[in-house]
Design a protein around this motif. Structure first.
Motif, PDB file in Angstrom:
ATOM      1  N   ILE A   1      41.912  35.510  37.744  1.00 19.26           N
ATOM      2  CA  ILE A   1      43.036  36.145  37.040  1.00 19.26           C
ATOM      3  C   ILE A   1      43.191  37.591  37.500  1.00 19.26           C
ATOM      4  O   ILE A   1      44.271  38.157  37.475  1.00 19.26           O
ATOM      5  CB  ILE A   1      42.825  36.073  35.509  1.00 19.26           C
ATOM      6  N   GLY A   2      42.096  38.203  37.929  1.00 13.41           N
ATOM      7  CA  GLY A   2      42.130  39.584  38.404  1.00 13.41           C
ATOM      8  C   GLY A   2      41.536  40.552  37.409  1.00 13.41           C
ATOM      9  O   GLY A   2      40.890  40.167  36.440  1.00 13.41           O
ATOM     10  N   GLU A   3      41.770  41.830  37.663  1.00 11.70           N
ATOM     11  CA  GLU A   3      41.237  42.905  36.825  1.00 11.70           C
ATOM     12  C   GLU A   3      42.412  43.596  36.139  1.00 11.70           C
ATOM     13  O   GLU A   3      43.220  44.248  36.793  1.00 11.70           O
ATOM     14  CB  GLU A   3      40.472  43.914  37.686  1.00 11.70           C
ATOM     15  N   ASP A   4      42.464  43.452  34.820  1.00 12.50           N
ATOM     16  CA  ASP A   4      43.607  43.977  34.071  1.00 12.50           C
ATOM     17  C   ASP A   4      43.228  44.873  32.910  1.00 12.50           C
ATOM     18  O   ASP A   4      44.106  45.306  32.174  1.00 12.50           O
ATOM     19  CB  ASP A   4      44.448  42.804  33.536  1.00 12.50           C
ATOM     20  N   CYS A   5      41.965  45.135  32.704  1.00  8.61           N
ATOM     21  CA  CYS A   5      41.539  45.927  31.553  1.00  8.61           C
ATOM     22  C   CYS A   5      40.673  47.090  32.015  1.00  8.61           C
ATOM     23  O   CYS A   5      40.085  47.047  33.092  1.00  8.61           O
ATOM     24  CB  CYS A   5      40.772  45.053  30.570  1.00  8.61           C
ATOM     25  N   VAL A   6      40.600  48.119  31.188  1.00  3.05           N
ATOM     26  CA  VAL A   6      39.954  49.378  31.596  1.00  3.05           C
ATOM     27  C   VAL A   6      38.733  49.671  30.736  1.00  3.05           C
ATOM     28  O   VAL A   6      38.757  49.511  29.518  1.00  3.05           O
ATOM     29  CB  VAL A   6      40.957  50.541  31.534  1.00  3.05           C
ATOM     30  N   ILE A   7      37.686  50.127  31.423  1.00  2.00           N
ATOM     31  CA  ILE A   7      36.464  50.582  30.770  1.00  2.00           C
ATOM     32  C   ILE A   7      36.311  52.092  30.978  1.00  2.00           C
ATOM     33  O   ILE A   7      36.832  52.653  31.935  1.00  2.00           O
ATOM     34  CB  ILE A   7      35.217  49.867  31.330  1.00  2.00           C
ATOM     35  N   LEU A   8      35.601  52.721  30.069  1.00  2.00           N
ATOM     36  CA  LEU A   8      35.244  54.132  30.184  1.00  2.00           C
ATOM     37  C   LEU A   8      33.739  54.209  30.358  1.00  2.00           C
ATOM     38  O   LEU A   8      32.986  53.520  29.675  1.00  2.00           O
ATOM     39  CB  LEU A   8      35.663  54.902  28.925  1.00  2.00           C
ATOM     40  N   LYS A   9      33.314  55.047  31.304  1.00  2.76           N
ATOM     41  CA  LYS A   9      31.900  55.304  31.542  1.00  2.76           C
ATOM     42  C   LYS A   9      31.596  56.756  31.201  1.00  2.76           C
ATOM     43  O   LYS A   9      32.489  57.544  30.949  1.00  2.76           O
ATOM     44  CB  LYS A   9      31.561  55.081  33.022  1.00  2.76           C
ATOM     45  N   LYS A  10      30.326  57.080  31.268  1.00  2.00           N
ATOM     46  CA  LYS A  10      29.901  58.468  31.091  1.00  2.00           C
ATOM     47  C   LYS A  10      30.575  59.335  32.154  1.00  2.00           C
ATOM     48  O   LYS A  10      30.976  58.834  33.190  1.00  2.00           O
ATOM     49  CB  LYS A  10      28.377  58.552  31.228  1.00  2.00           C
ATOM     50  N   LYS A  11      30.734  60.591  31.901  1.00  2.00           N
ATOM     51  CA  LYS A  11      31.361  61.549  32.816  1.00  2.00           C
ATOM     52  C   LYS A  11      32.833  61.214  33.073  1.00  2.00           C
ATOM     53  O   LYS A  11      33.356  61.428  34.158  1.00  2.00           O
ATOM     54  CB  LYS A  11      30.588  61.639  34.140  1.00  2.00           C
ATOM     55  N   THR A  12      33.502  60.659  32.081  1.00  2.26           N
ATOM     56  CA  THR A  12      34.943  60.370  32.087  1.00  2.26           C
ATOM     57  C   THR A  12      35.402  59.534  33.269  1.00  2.26           C
ATOM     58  O   THR A  12      36.514  59.691  33.756  1.00  2.26           O
ATOM     59  CB  THR A  12      35.782  61.670  31.987  1.00  2.26           C
ATOM     60  N   LYS A  13      34.587  58.623  33.721  1.00  2.00           N
ATOM     61  CA  LYS A  13      34.977  57.715  34.803  1.00  2.00           C
ATOM     62  C   LYS A  13      35.572  56.450  34.201  1.00  2.00           C
ATOM     63  O   LYS A  13      35.047  55.901  33.243  1.00  2.00           O
ATOM     64  CB  LYS A  13      33.770  57.345  35.678  1.00  2.00           C
ATOM     65  N   TRP A  14      36.674  55.982  34.793  1.00  2.00           N
ATOM     66  CA  TRP A  14      37.336  54.766  34.339  1.00  2.00           C
ATOM     67  C   TRP A  14      37.142  53.667  35.363  1.00  2.00           C
ATOM     68  O   TRP A  14      36.940  53.918  36.543  1.00  2.00           O
ATOM     69  CB  TRP A  14      38.829  55.005  34.166  1.00  2.00           C
ATOM     70  N   GLY A  15      37.252  52.420  34.898  1.00  2.00           N
ATOM     71  CA  GLY A  15      37.157  51.290  35.798  1.00  2.00           C
ATOM     72  C   GLY A  15      38.151  50.202  35.432  1.00  2.00           C
ATOM     73  O   GLY A  15      38.351  49.898  34.259  1.00  2.00           O
ATOM     74  N   ASP A  16      38.782  49.638  36.451  1.00  2.00           N
ATOM     75  CA  ASP A  16      39.681  48.489  36.315  1.00  2.00           C
ATOM     76  C   ASP A  16      38.813  47.259  36.533  1.00  2.00           C
ATOM     77  O   ASP A  16      38.301  47.045  37.632  1.00  2.00           O
ATOM     78  CB  ASP A  16      40.786  48.596  37.375  1.00  2.00           C
ATOM     79  N   VAL A  17      38.596  46.465  35.482  1.00  2.00           N
ATOM     80  CA  VAL A  17      37.684  45.321  35.568  1.00  2.00           C
ATOM     81  C   VAL A  17      38.312  44.097  34.919  1.00  2.00           C
ATOM     82  O   VAL A  17      39.341  44.190  34.246  1.00  2.00           O
ATOM     83  CB  VAL A  17      36.317  45.633  34.899  1.00  2.00           C
ATOM     84  N   SER A  18      37.665  42.955  35.095  1.00  2.00           N
ATOM     85  CA  SER A  18      38.124  41.713  34.476  1.00  2.00           C
ATOM     86  C   SER A  18      38.038  41.823  32.954  1.00  2.00           C
ATOM     87  O   SER A  18      37.022  42.274  32.408  1.00  2.00           O
ATOM     88  CB  SER A  18      37.263  40.541  34.948  1.00  2.00           C
ATOM     89  N   CYS A  19      39.080  41.380  32.289  1.00  2.00           N
ATOM     90  CA  CYS A  19      39.119  41.420  30.816  1.00  2.00           C
ATOM     91  C   CYS A  19      38.127  40.452  30.182  1.00  2.00           C
ATOM     92  O   CYS A  19      37.860  40.537  28.984  1.00  2.00           O
ATOM     93  CB  CYS A  19      40.521  41.088  30.323  1.00  2.00           C
ATOM     94  N   LEU A  20      37.584  39.538  30.984  1.00  2.00           N
ATOM     95  CA  LEU A  20      36.649  38.547  30.461  1.00  2.00           C
ATOM     96  C   LEU A  20      35.206  39.043  30.454  1.00  2.00           C
ATOM     97  O   LEU A  20      34.328  38.386  29.891  1.00  2.00           O
ATOM     98  CB  LEU A  20      36.751  37.244  31.266  1.00  2.00           C
ATOM     99  N   ARG A  21      34.955  40.180  31.105  1.00  2.00           N
ATOM    100  CA  ARG A  21      33.608  40.755  31.071  1.00  2.00           C
ATOM    101  C   ARG A  21      33.225  41.081  29.645  1.00  2.00           C
ATOM    102  O   ARG A  21      34.066  41.387  28.807  1.00  2.00           O
ATOM    103  CB  ARG A  21      33.549  42.039  31.908  1.00  2.00           C
ATOM    104  N   ARG A  22      31.950  41.024  29.376  1.00  2.00           N
ATOM    105  CA  ARG A  22      31.451  41.399  28.049  1.00  2.00           C
ATOM    106  C   ARG A  22      30.953  42.838  28.128  1.00  2.00           C
ATOM    107  O   ARG A  22      29.994  43.120  28.835  1.00  2.00           O
ATOM    108  CB  ARG A  22      30.358  40.437  27.611  1.00  2.00           C
ATOM    109  N   GLU A  23      31.659  43.713  27.426  1.00  2.00           N
ATOM    110  CA  GLU A  23      31.306  45.136  27.408  1.00  2.00           C
ATOM    111  C   GLU A  23      31.332  45.640  25.967  1.00  2.00           C
ATOM    112  O   GLU A  23      31.834  44.964  25.064  1.00  2.00           O
ATOM    113  CB  GLU A  23      32.297  45.951  28.257  1.00  2.00           C
ATOM    114  N   LYS A  24      30.816  46.841  25.774  1.00  2.00           N
ATOM    115  CA  LYS A  24      30.923  47.505  24.474  1.00  2.00           C
ATOM    116  C   LYS A  24      32.362  47.972  24.302  1.00  2.00           C
ATOM    117  O   LYS A  24      33.176  47.819  25.208  1.00  2.00           O
ATOM    118  CB  LYS A  24      29.936  48.668  24.413  1.00  2.00           C
ATOM    119  N   ARG A  25      32.701  48.549  23.178  1.00  2.00           N
ATOM    120  CA  ARG A  25      34.077  48.981  22.921  1.00  2.00           C
ATOM    121  C   ARG A  25      34.099  50.278  22.122  1.00  2.00           C
ATOM    122  O   ARG A  25      33.135  50.599  21.430  1.00  2.00           O
ATOM    123  CB  ARG A  25      34.842  47.896  22.171  1.00  2.00           C
TER     124      ARG A  25
END
Length: 195
Positions: A161-185
């Motif tokens: 399906i691709g990468e359509d959702c965004v994550i935030l990391k430490k030091k204000t870094k963003w990532g475009d990743v798969s929405c199906l990944r399991r991450e914190k929120r």
């Protein structure tokens, strides 16, 4: 006879005084008890709870999430992981939504509270409706340049399906990743004003 009546009246007055003294003692005790309970409730309910590292207030200590209050809203950092849609539903169940990053100051505030360098947190930004058109959960467009660690490229190796959702990391870094990944929120919940 007069003396008997006077003695009887004296005994009645003493008996009445003792009953009144007992009643006042019980009322004073109940008043002190109620005051103690109210004081305890005030300090338990309204004072921030300091977490084990003595620096992060957790406003709902019975929850696993970490709650931070700033500028009229609560930011809720989860400790469990979910996919993006489930994370959004969880935030909505709390009375808010996934966080919308309005400015650099807010972004720095959020990144500061992200735990480890390897922790990723969902934020409320996606291009799932139209590839390359980034919209916040309130349907406002992304209008700022941000520091992408994983730039938007719709990489399909992890998920077709691709990468359509965004994550935030430490030091204000963003990532475009798969929405199906399991991450914190990170949830954003407006503070209600007492009427």
């Amino acid at each position: 006879m007069h003396k008997k009546m006077r003695d009887s009246k004296f005994k009645d007055d003493r008996h009445c005084s003792r009953a009144m003294l007992r009643l006042l003692s019980v009322l004073l005790f109940l008043s002190l008890l109620a005051n103690g309970v109210l004081t305890y409730m005030f300090f338990v309910d309204f004072q921030p709870v300091i977490s084990k590292n003595n620096r992060q207030p957790n406003y709902c200590s019975d929850l696993k999430e970490k709650w931070f209050k700033s500028k009229g809203r609560f930011y809720v950092f989860s400790t469990d992981t979910m996919d993006w849609n489930s994370s959004r539903e969880r935030c909505q169940a709390l009375g808010g939504d996934l966080v919308i990053v309005n400015d650099k100051e807010e972004e720095v505030f959020l990144a500061k509270h992200v735990g480890d360098i390897n922790d990723f947190y969902w934020i409320g930004l996606t291009d799932s409706q139209t590839e390359g058109v980034w919209l916040w959960v309130d349907n406002t467009p992304l209008n700022n340049n941000h520091s992408w660690e994983y730039p938007p490229d719709d990489w399909k190796v992890e998920n077709p399906i691709g990468e359509d959702c965004v994550i935030l990391k430490k030091k204000t870094k963003w990532g475009d990743v798969s929405c199906l990944r399991r991450e914190k929120r990170i949830c954003e919940i407006p503070c209600s004003n007492p009427q």
